[in-house]
Design a protein around this motif. Structure first.
Motif: not given
Length: 225
Positions: A53-60, A67-70, A94-96
Motif C-alpha cells: 500500500r505504501i508503494i501503491w500510494g506513490m505510483i498507483g 498526494s491526492s489526500f495529503l 478521503h476527506n481531510p
C-alpha cells in the motif's frame, strides 16, 4: 448524480484483506498456544500488504496516491471547524480528516507488524528477528508491541467504524459501498481512477515483490548479520 470510479480493485482488496487479517490477528493472539504460529503468519501477510500500500500510494491510480489526500494543517483545521457544513462538502476519496485516519492507521499497523518481528512471549514464541537483538531490547519492543501499538490499532479501528456510522446517519452517505464497488456517486464532474487490467497486473507484481522481500527478511539466518 453520476458514478465515478474512485477506488481501484487493488485498493479495495487491500482494504478488506487488511480488515480480515487484523481480526484474525486479534483472535489468534487471544487463543495463544499453537495459534501463535498463525498469528506470526498473519503478521507477515499484514507487513506485505502495508508495504504494498505504501508503494501503491506513490505510483498507483489518482485517488490511491497519498498526494491526492495529503492535506495541510490549515485545511484539516478548517474542515474540523466546519462542523455540519464540512460534512456536506463533497470529496472524492478521503476527506481531510479521513486522510489523517488513513496515514495514522497505516503507520501504526506497520509499527505493529515490524515490532512483532522482534517480539517474544517469554514462553515458546518469538519473532523471527529476535536472534539479531538482545533479550532486553526484545522485551522493550514486546512491551511496545503489546501495550502501545496494539492499543493504538484498536483505537484507530474503532474511530474508523464510528466515522462510517457518523457519515451514514448524519450525511446519509454510505462509505462502505464505494469500497465494495469502487464507484462513488457525485453531482459534479470528476476524472475516474485508472482501474485498468494493466494497473491491476502492476499491483499484483508489486504485491508479489513485497511478499518476496518480507519472506526473505523473516527467513534471514543468524549469521547474515
Amino acid at each position: 448524480m453520476k458514478k465515478v470510479r474512485v477506488w481501484d480493485l487493488p485498493v479495495r482488496l487491500f482494504h478488506w484483506t487488511l480488515a480480515v487479517l487484523i481480526v484474525m490477528a486479534i483472535v489468534t493472539q487471544q487463543i495463544g498456544g499453537n495459534a501463535m504460529e498463525w498469528h506470526f503468519r498473519i503478521g507477515y501477510a499484514v507487513l506485505t500488504l502495508v508495504s504494498f500500500r505504501i508503494i501503491w500510494g506513490m505510483i498507483g491510480p489518482r485517488y490511491a496516491r497519498f498526494s491526492s489526500f495529503l492535506h495541510g494543517p490549515s485545511t484539516i483545521a478548517g474542515y474540523i471547524r466546519g462542523g455540519k457544513a464540512a460534512l456536506k462538502a463533497n470529496y472524492l476519496g478521503h476527506n481531510p480528516l479521513g486522510s489523517l485516519s488513513v496515514f495514522a492507521l497505516l503507520g501504526v499497523v506497520l509499527a505493529q507488524a515490524v515490532s512483532g518481528l522482534f517480539a517474544n512471549d517469554d514462553i515458546a514464541s518469538e519473532g523471527p528477528l529476535v536472534k539479531f537483538i538482545s533479550k532486553e531490547m526484545s522485551d522493550n519492543i514486546t512491551w511496545f508491541h503489546k501495550e502501545v501499538s496494539a492499543n493504538l490499532v484498536y483505537l484507530l479501528v474503532a474511530m474508523h467504524v464510528i466515522a462510517i456510522a457518523v457519515y451514514y446517519f448524519r450525511k446519509k452517505q454510505n462509505l462502505v459501498k464505494p469500497m465494495l464497488t469502487g464507484d462513488q456517486e457525485v453531482d459534479f464532474d470528476a476524472p475516474p481512477a485508472n482501474d485498468s487490467w494493466g494497473m491491476r497486473l502492476l499491483a499484483l507484481a508489486i504485491f508479489a515483490l513485497c511478499g518476496f522481500v518480507v519472506s526473505y527478511i523473516v527467513n534471514l539466518p543468524a549469521k547474515s548479520l
